[in-house]
Design an enzyme around this catalytic site. Structure first.
Site, short mmCIF file in Angstrom:
data_model
loop_
_atom_site.label_atom_id
_atom_site.label_comp_id
_atom_site.label_asym_id
_atom_site.label_seq_id
_atom_site.Cartn_x
_atom_site.Cartn_y
_atom_site.Cartn_z
N GLY A 1 54.84 7.78 107.93
CA GLY A 1 54.24 6.67 108.30
C GLY A 1 53.51 6.07 106.94
CB THR A 2 51.63 7.76 104.13
OG1 THR A 2 50.76 8.42 105.08
CG2 THR A 2 50.84 7.49 103.12
CG ASN B 1 44.18 5.94 112.97
OD1 ASN B 1 44.01 4.73 112.54
ND2 ASN B 1 43.51 7.05 112.05
CD GLN C 1 48.00 7.29 116.16
OE1 GLN C 1 47.99 7.81 117.25
NE2 GLN C 1 47.63 8.18 115.25
CB SER D 1 54.44 8.09 111.65
OG SER D 1 54.44 9.72 111.55
CG HIS E 1 53.48 13.65 112.31
ND1 HIS E 1 52.06 14.13 112.44
CD2 HIS E 1 53.36 12.81 111.20
CE1 HIS E 1 51.38 13.58 111.82
NE2 HIS E 1 52.04 12.73 111.03
CB THR F 1 69.22 14.05 99.27
OG1 THR F 1 69.78 13.83 97.93
CG2 THR F 1 70.39 14.47 100.21
CB CYS G 1 43.68 11.05 106.65
SG CYS G 1 45.08 10.62 107.57
N1 PLP Z 1 49.33 5.14 110.42
C1 PLP Z 1 48.56 5.48 111.50
C2 PLP Z 1 47.98 4.43 112.25
C3 PLP Z 1 48.29 6.94 111.71
O1 PLP Z 1 47.74 7.36 112.76
C4 PLP Z 1 49.09 7.68 110.55
C5 PLP Z 1 48.75 9.22 110.72
O2 PLP Z 1 47.69 9.60 111.00
C6 PLP Z 1 49.65 7.15 109.38
C7 PLP Z 1 49.57 5.74 109.49
C8 PLP Z 1 50.37 8.14 108.63
O3 PLP Z 1 51.65 8.48 109.14
P1 PLP Z 1 52.11 9.86 108.23
O4 PLP Z 1 51.17 10.98 108.63
O5 PLP Z 1 53.50 10.18 108.79
O6 PLP Z 1 52.08 9.59 107.02
#
Ligand code: PLP
Length: 397
Positions: free
Chosen positions: A70-71, A153, A187, A207, A209, A245, A332
């Site tokens: 996601g990041t 989140n 989310q 994302s 996970h 890759t 985070c």
């Molecule tokens: N955006 C939101 C709203 C999230 O909750 C998260 C993960 O905590 C992310 C982005 C980041 O995703 P990733 O952990 O896959 O980098």
């Protein structure tokens, strides 16, 4: 008893997902860019996953770009758009909110610092909702992007993405330069409508996970014609949007996890009922507790409480001792002990930001698990308040 209520931080890899990826860690280990059969097998698997995701989002396959999570997808959407626009706009303007995930917020802050964009950070209302009017008022001649998350989140609030998207489309009818709309939907994927046409978005982040795939895989929906420039340079993978890759096993996992979401539909109502039961009990049975976020516009898996007079960290540690996983702030920021930027933005009260805990339920969370958490929380809060210097004397008597 062990109870995991931190599904918004991450979720376990689903059994079916694990089964789907194993061949790609073993015999089917080819590089999708290779022309031999090992490569072709891997390419077919990547294509199939892309197809699943495109079907789920109701978009074209070429509009789905795999990323490392996601990041990276958020970075690619925001920085990639600014780079893609080049010098066509002198100083592009981005509108986002104060309660975005750090992947969005810190990308905006970095662009601001580098002098590549100016940013407006919209303040949420007292329920943690971003008002469409506030976004509309912030639009300027040089606005190129609005980035608003679908579900927060931390407090689980659901933002009116579809209405924001429609408002931007209306604005675009009378403008020279288009305003693009990005939503971080990380989310929301399991619980809310995800059709990109319904949502009226140009860019959308997911994302793996959070939905039963492993960590380190995600995707960005890029509407055809959106001028995104790659931020990771190298080979021509992912239609030139993302070099490197492909993470074949991760991509297969994401495709499978998305495919399995349809099986969740019938569980969501039960999840919501269980979450409402949890919220009701906590508010009724523990004194001086408030719910953070909106009662109605809330993701079905989220409960976030403010426990007055005590530190969230102490509650967390005691919950952990009782075998219960929850979180304060987002995963985070948990290492920095900084109060949650989301709670600070909504309530402007550092004490509240320090005294709050997020519980995020999973599709298989049971009532007996929730009852155990309620019982443990009651004991923990009572114990901590007895020794807390913040508790008013008459409450402690
Ligand atoms: N955006 C939101 C709203 C999230 O909750 C998260 C993960 O905590 C992310 C982005 C980041 O995703 P990733 O952990 O896959 O980098």
């Amino acid at each position: 008893m062990k109870v995991y209520l931190d599904y918004a931080a991450t979720s376990p890899v689903l059994y079916e997902v694990r089964a789907a990826i194993l061949p790609f860690l073993e015999n089917n280990f080819g590089n999708p860019s290779s022309i031999h059969q090992w490569g072709r097998n891997a390419r077919a698997a990547v294509d199939k996953a892309r197809k699943n995701i495109a079907k789920f989002l109701n978009c074209q396959e070429q509009e789905v770009v795999f990323t490392s999570g996601g990041t990276e997808a958020d970075n690619l959407a925001i920085r990639g758009l600014i780079l893609g626009l080049g010098t066509s706009i002198e100083k592009p303007h981005i509108i986002t909110s104060q309660i975005e995930h750090h992947a969005v917020l810190n990308t905006c802050k970095a662009l601001e610092k580098e002098g590549l964009a100016e940013i407006t950070y919209i303040k949420p209302d007292r329920e943690g909702i971003i008002r469409i009017q506030d976004i509309k008022k912030a639009i300027k001649k040089n606005t190129v992007l609005v980035s608003i998350m679908y579900v927060n989140n931390e407090i689980g609030t659901i933002q009116p993405i579809c209405e924001i998207g429609k408002m931007i489309e209306r604005e675009n009818q009378n403008r020279k330069n288009k305003i693009y709309f990005h939503s971080d939907t990380v989310q929301a994927v399991k619980y809310l409508p995800m059709d990109v046409n319904f949502l009226h978005v140009d860019l959308l982040t997911i994302s793996g996970h959070k939905i039963g795939a492993p960590k380190g895989i995600g995707a960005l929906y890029i509407k055809k014609g959106t001028s995104i420039k790659e931020i990771i340079t190298g080979g021509e993978q992912e239609m030139g949007f993302r070099a490197g890759t492909e993470n074949v096993a991760g991509i297969v996992a994401l495709g499978k996890a998305i495919e399995l979401i349809k099986n969740l539909k019938f569980k969501i109502e039960n999840l919501k009922k269980l979450r409402n039961y949890f919220i009701g009990k906590i508010l009724k049975e523990i004194p001086d507790v408030e719910l953070n976020g909106s009662k109605e516009l809330r993701s079905p898996n989220n409960a976030n409480f403010y426990f007055k007079y005590i530190e969230g960290e102490s509650i967390l540690l005691n919950l952990d001792l009782a075998g219960i996983a929850a979180s304060s702030g987002s995963a985070c920021t948990s290492q920095s002990l900084e109060p949650s930027h989301v709670l600070l933005a909504v309530y402007e009260n550092p004490e509240r930001a320090h005294g709050s805990i997020r519980f995020s339920l999973g599709p298989n969370t049971t009532k007996s698990e929730i009852d155990y958490v309620i019982k443990s929380l009651k004991q923990i809060v009572e114990k901590l308040r007895k020794i807390s210097p913040l508790t008013p004397k008459e409450k402690n008597a």
